[in-house]
Enzyme design. Sequence first.
Site, PDB file in Angstrom:
ATOM      1  N   SER A 197      -2.842  -7.732   2.914  1.00 21.29           N
ATOM      2  CA  SER A 197      -3.131  -7.595   4.351  1.00 21.29           C
ATOM      3  C   SER A 197      -3.443  -8.959   4.961  1.00 21.29           C
ATOM      4  O   SER A 197      -3.062  -9.240   6.097  1.00 21.29           O
ATOM      5  CB  SER A 197      -4.321  -6.657   4.553  1.00 21.29           C
ATOM      6  OG  SER A 197      -4.014  -5.382   4.057  1.00 21.29           O
ATOM      7  N   ARG A 227      -1.914  -6.154  -8.444  1.00 21.78           N
ATOM      8  CA  ARG A 227      -0.785  -7.046  -8.177  1.00 21.78           C
ATOM      9  C   ARG A 227      -0.648  -8.113  -9.251  1.00 21.78           C
ATOM     10  O   ARG A 227       0.426  -8.347  -9.755  1.00 21.78           O
ATOM     11  CB  ARG A 227      -0.956  -7.737  -6.821  1.00 21.78           C
ATOM     12  CG  ARG A 227      -0.638  -6.866  -5.654  1.00 21.78           C
ATOM     13  CD  ARG A 227      -1.140  -7.451  -4.390  1.00 21.78           C
ATOM     14  NE  ARG A 227      -2.568  -7.721  -4.501  1.00 21.78           N
ATOM     15  CZ  ARG A 227      -3.358  -8.053  -3.509  1.00 21.78           C
ATOM     16  NH1 ARG A 227      -2.850  -8.191  -2.308  1.00 21.78           N
ATOM     17  NH2 ARG A 227      -4.643  -8.250  -3.677  1.00 21.78           N
ATOM     18  N   HIS A 249       0.849  -1.208   0.000  1.00 20.60           N
ATOM     19  CA  HIS A 249       0.000   0.000   0.000  1.00 20.60           C
ATOM     20  C   HIS A 249       0.879   1.251   0.000  1.00 20.60           C
ATOM     21  O   HIS A 249       0.612   2.216  -0.707  1.00 20.60           O
ATOM     22  CB  HIS A 249      -0.888   0.057   1.255  1.00 20.60           C
ATOM     23  CG  HIS A 249      -1.922  -1.018   1.344  1.00 20.60           C
ATOM     24  ND1 HIS A 249      -2.111  -1.770   2.486  1.00 20.60           N
ATOM     25  CD2 HIS A 249      -2.854  -1.454   0.459  1.00 20.60           C
ATOM     26  CE1 HIS A 249      -3.110  -2.619   2.294  1.00 20.60           C
ATOM     27  NE2 HIS A 249      -3.574  -2.459   1.070  1.00 20.60           N
ATOM     28  N   LYS A 259     -15.707  -8.056   3.658  1.00 14.66           N
ATOM     29  CA  LYS A 259     -14.571  -8.503   4.482  1.00 14.66           C
ATOM     30  C   LYS A 259     -14.871  -8.247   5.959  1.00 14.66           C
ATOM     31  O   LYS A 259     -15.519  -7.258   6.295  1.00 14.66           O
ATOM     32  CB  LYS A 259     -13.308  -7.703   4.144  1.00 14.66           C
ATOM     33  CG  LYS A 259     -12.674  -8.049   2.814  1.00 14.66           C
ATOM     34  CD  LYS A 259     -11.392  -7.232   2.631  1.00 14.66           C
ATOM     35  CE  LYS A 259     -10.774  -7.455   1.267  1.00 14.66           C
ATOM     36  NZ  LYS A 259      -9.733  -6.449   0.982  1.00 14.66           N
TER      37      LYS A 259
HETATM   38  O1  PNS Z   1      -8.946  -2.844   0.016  1.00 14.17           O
HETATM   39  P1  PNS Z   1     -10.257  -3.341  -0.521  1.00 14.17           P
HETATM   40  O2  PNS Z   1     -11.011  -4.111   0.547  1.00 14.17           O
HETATM   41  O3  PNS Z   1     -10.107  -4.144  -1.783  1.00 14.17           O
HETATM   42  O4  PNS Z   1     -11.117  -2.033  -0.878  1.00 14.17           O
HETATM   43  C1  PNS Z   1     -12.445  -2.129  -1.364  1.00 14.17           C
HETATM   44  C2  PNS Z   1     -13.171  -0.784  -1.190  1.00 14.17           C
HETATM   45  C3  PNS Z   1     -13.209  -0.395   0.281  1.00 14.17           C
HETATM   46  C4  PNS Z   1     -12.441   0.276  -1.987  1.00 14.17           C
HETATM   47  C5  PNS Z   1     -14.629  -0.954  -1.749  1.00 14.17           C
HETATM   48  O5  PNS Z   1     -15.287  -1.964  -1.031  1.00 14.17           O
HETATM   49  C6  PNS Z   1     -15.414   0.344  -1.680  1.00 14.17           C
HETATM   50  O6  PNS Z   1     -15.225   1.214  -2.495  1.00 14.17           O
HETATM   51  N1  PNS Z   1     -16.301   0.474  -0.672  1.00 14.17           N
HETATM   52  C7  PNS Z   1     -17.094   1.686  -0.472  1.00 14.17           C
HETATM   53  C8  PNS Z   1     -18.558   1.441  -0.870  1.00 14.17           C
HETATM   54  C9  PNS Z   1     -18.728   1.476  -2.374  1.00 14.17           C
HETATM   55  O7  PNS Z   1     -18.640   2.492  -3.012  1.00 14.17           O
HETATM   56  N2  PNS Z   1     -18.972   0.278  -2.932  1.00 14.17           N
HETATM   57  C10 PNS Z   1     -19.151   0.111  -4.366  1.00 14.17           C
HETATM   58  C11 PNS Z   1     -17.825  -0.106  -5.073  1.00 14.17           C
HETATM   59  S1  PNS Z   1     -18.037  -1.351  -6.239  1.00 14.17           S
END
Ligand code: PNS
Length: 167
Positions: free
Chosen positions: A130, A92, A19, A43
Amino acid sequence: MSFKSAIYPGSFDPVTKGHMDIIKRSAKMYDKLYIAVLTNSSKRCSFTIDERIEMIKKCTAHISNVEVCTFSGLLAEYAKSIGVIAIVRGLRAVTDFEYEFQMALTNKKINKELETIFLTTNSKYMYLSSSIVKEIARNGGDITDFVPAAALEDIKNRLERNDKNGL
Ligand code: PNS
């Protein structure tokens, strides 16, 4: 609207050197970089939102154009509310692609101004996530090479506490 600022969203549960690599590189590309510490509904996080925010703040204290934020609701709507049209994500491997592609298209559907900018991960961190950090720490391994020094003790302490409490 312009590409002067960008938002780097993620769960950061916990923040890794992978990150940090994306943060440092994108902070050079944009005048302002928002790091959005969010809840990914698919998650179960080991660290609270406040803990994750604090750790990223510590790790980015030396980068002057970074601002750490959080919000509830949709990323696409939040980006609009702060006038940002670029979302940064790290890629990645091929395995990331389908999930990232789905998110990028969904975000664009909600807010057509948005562009998702993918940075290829530094090859040093291709394997890193993570979940891998948590797996190593929970099994007594050394995570020094995987997480930023500024967050190392916080991460170790927290995961040890989780372990004792059976979390
Ligand atoms: O590190 P991650 O868990 O892959 O991040 C995912 C994240 C937090 C960026 C995604 O779940 C997100 O944007 N959540 C906020 C809610 C939202 O807008 N969801 C629709 C995106 S498809």
